[in-house]
Design a protein around this motif. Structure first.
Motif, PDB file in Angstrom:
ATOM      1  N   LEU B  93      13.572   7.064   3.703  1.00  0.00           N
ATOM      2  CA  LEU B  93      12.861   7.573   2.532  1.00  0.00           C
ATOM      3  C   LEU B  93      12.233   8.926   2.844  1.00  0.00           C
ATOM      4  CD1 LEU B  93      11.090   4.331   1.245  1.00  0.00           C
ATOM      5  CD2 LEU B  93      13.184   5.358   0.383  1.00  0.00           C
ATOM      6  N   LYS B  94      12.040   9.726   1.775  1.00  0.00           N
ATOM      7  CA  LYS B  94      11.454  11.060   1.949  1.00  0.00           C
ATOM      8  C   LYS B  94      10.347  11.277   0.925  1.00  0.00           C
ATOM      9  CE  LYS B  94      15.189  13.830   3.943  1.00  0.00           C
ATOM     10  NZ  LYS B  94      16.309  12.871   4.117  1.00  0.00           N
ATOM     11  N   GLY B  95       9.439  12.208   1.221  1.00  0.00           N
ATOM     12  CA  GLY B  95       8.449  12.680   0.261  1.00  0.00           C
ATOM     13  C   GLY B  95       7.539  11.587  -0.259  1.00  0.00           C
ATOM     14  N   ALA B  96       7.352  11.565  -1.594  1.00  0.00           N
ATOM     15  CA  ALA B  96       6.407  10.645  -2.210  1.00  0.00           C
ATOM     16  C   ALA B  96       6.821   9.187  -2.007  1.00  0.00           C
ATOM     17  CB  ALA B  96       6.265  10.950  -3.698  1.00  0.00           C
ATOM     18  N   ASP B  97       8.147   8.926  -2.053  1.00  0.00           N
ATOM     19  CA  ASP B  97       8.636   7.561  -1.835  1.00  0.00           C
ATOM     20  C   ASP B  97       8.195   7.050  -0.463  1.00  0.00           C
ATOM     21  OD1 ASP B  97       9.844   7.593  -4.234  1.00  0.00           O
ATOM     22  OD2 ASP B  97      11.890   7.895  -3.490  1.00  0.00           O
ATOM     23  N   LYS B  98       8.309   7.932   0.543  1.00  0.00           N
ATOM     24  CA  LYS B  98       7.946   7.544   1.904  1.00  0.00           C
ATOM     25  C   LYS B  98       6.458   7.221   1.978  1.00  0.00           C
ATOM     26  CE  LYS B  98       7.464  10.548   5.371  1.00  0.00           C
ATOM     27  NZ  LYS B  98       7.827  11.515   6.427  1.00  0.00           N
ATOM     28  N   VAL B  99       5.640   8.086   1.388  1.00  0.00           N
ATOM     29  CA  VAL B  99       4.186   7.872   1.434  1.00  0.00           C
ATOM     30  C   VAL B  99       3.822   6.562   0.744  1.00  0.00           C
ATOM     31  CG1 VAL B  99       1.956   8.796   0.713  1.00  0.00           C
ATOM     32  CG2 VAL B  99       3.725  10.343   1.562  1.00  0.00           C
ATOM     33  N   ALA B 100       4.458   6.323  -0.434  1.00  0.00           N
ATOM     34  CA  ALA B 100       4.163   5.096  -1.169  1.00  0.00           C
ATOM     35  C   ALA B 100       4.580   3.867  -0.365  1.00  0.00           C
ATOM     36  CB  ALA B 100       4.888   5.119  -2.516  1.00  0.00           C
ATOM     37  N   ALA B 101       5.787   3.923   0.231  1.00  0.00           N
ATOM     38  CA  ALA B 101       6.277   2.773   0.995  1.00  0.00           C
ATOM     39  C   ALA B 101       5.405   2.522   2.221  1.00  0.00           C
ATOM     40  CB  ALA B 101       7.733   3.004   1.406  1.00  0.00           C
ATOM     41  N   LEU B 102       4.988   3.594   2.902  1.00  0.00           N
ATOM     42  CA  LEU B 102       4.133   3.419   4.084  1.00  0.00           C
ATOM     43  C   LEU B 102       2.778   2.840   3.706  1.00  0.00           C
ATOM     44  CD1 LEU B 102       4.918   6.641   6.175  1.00  0.00           C
ATOM     45  CD2 LEU B 102       5.547   4.294   6.720  1.00  0.00           C
ATOM     46  N   SER B 103       2.244   3.272   2.547  1.00  0.00           N
ATOM     47  CA  SER B 103       0.958   2.722   2.097  1.00  0.00           C
ATOM     48  C   SER B 103       1.085   1.234   1.823  1.00  0.00           C
ATOM     49  CB  SER B 103       0.485   3.441   0.837  1.00  0.00           C
ATOM     50  OG  SER B 103       0.477   4.829   1.047  1.00  0.00           O
ATOM     51  N   LEU B 104       2.176   0.855   1.105  1.00  0.00           N
ATOM     52  CA  LEU B 104       2.415  -0.563   0.822  1.00  0.00           C
ATOM     53  C   LEU B 104       2.554  -1.353   2.116  1.00  0.00           C
ATOM     54  CD1 LEU B 104       4.917  -0.750  -2.179  1.00  0.00           C
ATOM     55  CD2 LEU B 104       2.580  -1.642  -2.055  1.00  0.00           C
ATOM     56  N   LEU B 105       3.257  -0.765   3.093  1.00  0.00           N
ATOM     57  CA  LEU B 105       3.465  -1.428   4.374  1.00  0.00           C
ATOM     58  C   LEU B 105       2.128  -1.687   5.074  1.00  0.00           C
ATOM     59  CD1 LEU B 105       5.210  -2.413   6.751  1.00  0.00           C
ATOM     60  CD2 LEU B 105       5.372  -0.040   7.500  1.00  0.00           C
ATOM     61  N   HIS B 106       1.245  -0.686   5.083  1.00  0.00           N
ATOM     62  CA  HIS B 106      -0.074  -0.860   5.712  1.00  0.00           C
ATOM     63  C   HIS B 106      -0.856  -1.972   5.027  1.00  0.00           C
ATOM     64  CE1 HIS B 106       0.065   3.491   7.411  1.00  0.00           C
ATOM     65  NE2 HIS B 106       0.709   2.630   8.166  1.00  0.00           N
ATOM     66  N   LEU B 107      -0.795  -1.972   3.705  1.00  0.00           N
ATOM     67  CA  LEU B 107      -1.504  -2.996   2.936  1.00  0.00           C
ATOM     68  C   LEU B 107      -0.942  -4.379   3.266  1.00  0.00           C
ATOM     69  CD1 LEU B 107      -3.691  -3.025   0.745  1.00  0.00           C
ATOM     70  CD2 LEU B 107      -1.868  -3.079  -0.955  1.00  0.00           C
ATOM     71  N   PHE B 108       0.395  -4.478   3.321  1.00  0.00           N
ATOM     72  CA  PHE B 108       1.070  -5.744   3.625  1.00  0.00           C
ATOM     73  C   PHE B 108       0.652  -6.251   5.008  1.00  0.00           C
ATOM     74  CE2 PHE B 108       4.853  -7.837   5.550  1.00  0.00           C
ATOM     75  CZ  PHE B 108       4.921  -8.943   4.720  1.00  0.00           C
ATOM     76  N   ALA B 109       0.709  -5.363   6.013  1.00  0.00           N
ATOM     77  CA  ALA B 109       0.382  -5.772   7.384  1.00  0.00           C
ATOM     78  C   ALA B 109      -1.077  -6.205   7.489  1.00  0.00           C
ATOM     79  CB  ALA B 109       0.676  -4.630   8.353  1.00  0.00           C
ATOM     80  N   ALA B 110      -1.982  -5.446   6.849  1.00  0.00           N
ATOM     81  CA  ALA B 110      -3.400  -5.809   6.876  1.00  0.00           C
ATOM     82  C   ALA B 110      -3.608  -7.140   6.162  1.00  0.00           C
ATOM     83  CB  ALA B 110      -4.236  -4.707   6.231  1.00  0.00           C
ATOM     84  N   GLY B 111      -2.894  -7.345   5.053  1.00  0.00           N
ATOM     85  CA  GLY B 111      -3.019  -8.584   4.287  1.00  0.00           C
ATOM     86  C   GLY B 111      -2.547  -9.795   5.079  1.00  0.00           C
ATOM     87  N   VAL B 112      -1.434  -9.645   5.797  1.00  0.00           N
ATOM     88  CA  VAL B 112      -0.916 -10.741   6.618  1.00  0.00           C
ATOM     89  C   VAL B 112      -1.924 -11.104   7.710  1.00  0.00           C
ATOM     90  CG1 VAL B 112       0.809 -11.311   8.372  1.00  0.00           C
ATOM     91  CG2 VAL B 112       1.534 -10.353   6.188  1.00  0.00           C
ATOM     92  N   THR B 113      -2.478 -10.090   8.386  1.00  0.00           N
ATOM     93  CA  THR B 113      -3.448 -10.340   9.449  1.00  0.00           C
ATOM     94  C   THR B 113      -4.686 -11.043   8.884  1.00  0.00           C
ATOM     95  OG1 THR B 113      -2.714  -8.303  10.486  1.00  0.00           O
ATOM     96  CG2 THR B 113      -4.715  -9.285  11.352  1.00  0.00           C
ATOM     97  N   ALA B 114      -5.238 -10.493   7.805  1.00  0.00           N
ATOM     98  CA  ALA B 114      -6.473 -11.047   7.239  1.00  0.00           C
ATOM     99  C   ALA B 114      -6.248 -12.479   6.761  1.00  0.00           C
ATOM    100  CB  ALA B 114      -6.956 -10.156   6.090  1.00  0.00           C
ATOM    101  N   SER B 115      -5.149 -12.722   6.023  1.00  0.00           N
ATOM    102  CA  SER B 115      -4.953 -14.078   5.494  1.00  0.00           C
ATOM    103  C   SER B 115      -4.615 -15.052   6.619  1.00  0.00           C
ATOM    104  CB  SER B 115      -3.908 -14.112   4.380  1.00  0.00           C
ATOM    105  OG  SER B 115      -2.871 -13.217   4.630  1.00  0.00           O
ATOM    106  N   GLY B 116      -3.849 -14.590   7.622  1.00  0.00           N
ATOM    107  CA  GLY B 116      -3.540 -15.461   8.758  1.00  0.00           C
ATOM    108  C   GLY B 116      -4.797 -15.901   9.487  1.00  0.00           C
TER     109      GLY B 116
END
Lengths: 136, 128
Positions: B93-116
């Motif tokens: 991914l490039k540009g805005a798509d990349k930034v959006a996907a990386l943000s979602l990824l950070h949220l997902f990883a933090a969510g998995v850790t917190a809920s686990g």
């Protein structure tokens, strides 16, 4: 200008020559892309299932029973089978990456042989795992 | 500024390492090492249990090792997810798509850790 007559510079990842791939599949390339595929499956399916499993255990026997029921449907079995394959595949190709990181195993024949071993061993371990799970 | 002129490679040359590459590489290996052991532990533990019913699993969770190992797994697996999928996203991914996907990824990883971690604490707190 000389520049204007040049074809566009290749960009990485450089996969296509016009409409055709300019490379052929080999076991090492298949293992390489399957490492990504299996890692993505573990991340986006395996981890959420692990969290839902823990959540069902916290919620109580009734919720856990419906979770267990969902895993026994055709779709549930299929998803868990794919996730378990991804686990063994990613584990083996990850171990291969540790060896490659150490600078070993780059000889063409060695590289190809271990890639083939992994491609065969991962499904075998998956099937063995399910035989052990379902036979108890 | 002179540094902004020229080709991208011309601007990057002689600047030396950004000192970020090795760190990401090492963290990825550290996380995968933890997950290798914790993942194998989980697979073998589940295979050793007589069944995977509610009562059996809650009994199993009463021991000290399962909640600690599962809590660790929630941290290290989310960590490897974040580092690994980051590389995949940056490749495709490039540009805005990349930034959006990386943000979602950070949220997902933090969510998995917190809920686990939350669920593991609940499992300990609810046990007899």
């Amino acid at each position: 200008m000389l520049n204007d007559r040049r074809p566009p510079r290749p960009t990485a990842p450089h996969l296509m020559d016009g409409p055709r791939f300019h490379w052929r599949w080999g076991p090492h390339m298949l293992v390489s892309i399957l490492h990504r595929v299996s890692g993505t499956v573990l991340s986006l399916a395996g981890l959420p299932i692990l969290i839902v499993w823990l959540g069902a255990l916290v919620a109580g026997p009734d919720t856990y029973a419906s979770f267990a029921g969902a895993t026994e449907t055709l779709l549930g079995r299929f998803v868990l089978f794919v996730v378990s394959w991804a686990f063994f595949m990613h584990m083996l190709s990850g171990l291969r990456h540790f060896v490659l990181d150490a600078g070993a195993g780059y000889e063409l024949q060695t590289n190809k042989r271990w890639a083939l071993v992994i491609l065969v061993a991962a499904p075998l371990m998956t099937v063995l795992f399910w035989i052990l799970v379902l036979s108890r | 500024m002179a540094a902004n002129k020229g080709t991208p490679i011309g601007r990057a040359i002689n600047l030396g390492s950004a000192h970020h590459g090795v760190q990401h590489w090492l963290r990825q290996r550290a996380a995968s090492g933890f997950n290798l052991f914790l993942g194998l532990w989980l697979v073998f533990s589940l295979l050793m249990l007589p069944d995977l019913g509610y009562a059996t699993l809650r009994d199993w969770m009463d021991g000290p090792i399962p909640p600690i190992a599962l809590g660790l797994l929630a941290i290290t697996a989310a960590w490897e997810t974040r580092l690994g999928l980051q590389v995949v996203i940056e490749d495709y991914l490039k540009g805005a798509d990349k930034v959006a996907a990386l943000s979602l990824l950070h949220l997902f990883a933090a969510g998995v850790t917190a809920s686990g971690l939350y669920l593991v604490v609940r499992l300990i707190a609810d046990s007899r």
